[in-house]
Design an enzyme around this catalytic site. Sequence first.
Site, PDB file in Angstrom:
ATOM      1  N   SER A 142      11.411 -15.759 -86.142  1.00  0.00           N
ATOM      2  CA  SER A 142      12.174 -15.387 -84.953  1.00  0.00           C
ATOM      3  C   SER A 142      13.450 -16.209 -84.860  1.00  0.00           C
ATOM      4  CB  SER A 142      11.333 -15.624 -83.694  1.00  0.00           C
ATOM      5  OG  SER A 142      12.106 -15.494 -82.510  1.00  0.00           O
ATOM      6  N   TYR A 155       5.827 -20.661 -78.595  1.00  0.00           N
ATOM      7  CA  TYR A 155       6.300 -19.573 -79.458  1.00  0.00           C
ATOM      8  C   TYR A 155       7.352 -20.079 -80.435  1.00  0.00           C
ATOM      9  CZ  TYR A 155       8.236 -15.010 -80.771  1.00  0.00           C
ATOM     10  OH  TYR A 155       8.676 -13.912 -81.476  1.00  0.00           O
TER      11      TYR A 155
END
Length: 248
Positions: A142, A155
């Site tokens: 990401s 995350y």
Amino acid sequence: MRRLEDKVALITGGAAGIGKAIAETFAKEGAEVIIADRNAEDGAAAAAGIVTKNGAAISQPTDVSDIAQVKALMDRVAELFGRLDILVNNAGIGERSDFRHLDDEAWDRVWQVNVDGTVRCAREAFDLLRKSGRASVINVSSLMANKHTRQMSAYSASKGAISALTRSLAVEYAPYGIRVNHLAPGYIDTDMIGRFTGNPLIAKLLLGQTPLRRFGAPQDVANAALFLASDEAPTSPGRGSRWMAAWR
């Protein structure tokens, strides 16, 4: 000839969002697709949707945080196909919390799916990938591996770990003819980000950080994955190389 003709591709988290777009794109390009998702109903529906378009797809309910289920997944791939040409480690979850209030259970939940799931799938698939001779592993990281957003520490940390893991695996797997890359998408229009972008203020903030001033589409990521999965991507020298002989 289609770009993934006769290839076997396994996509984790393939029932929705980015994973579903990758599965559909790979099938359209000729791959036999295995959709592994913990949501059995959505996984079956995604596979059925591919089949209705004359693609080849099956689903295997799998929670990648459970090593027994990962082993069962790879056993089924071995039984049905005997090899694996493409592995896409896409399954992932997020947990929004201020770090000072982030409890161990929430941290572990994110880490077990995002990091441990990627580790286990890449490790347990090794023998199947080696049989391909021109295999590709694609880990979905990401933008937040390098650019942090408040309340997403678990995350972000997990995606940073995936990026670092990818670099290590690229070196370790290359002598066996296995390419390992990662994709680091930005803000993609999926249900995961939709939980936040439904708020106009958050949507405006995120778009202001995006050069194209639009959220990415799952197909954007699928197109990049298609290149990395195809034989158009650079290939490693394989076991027969002089480098491998010297390394041994």
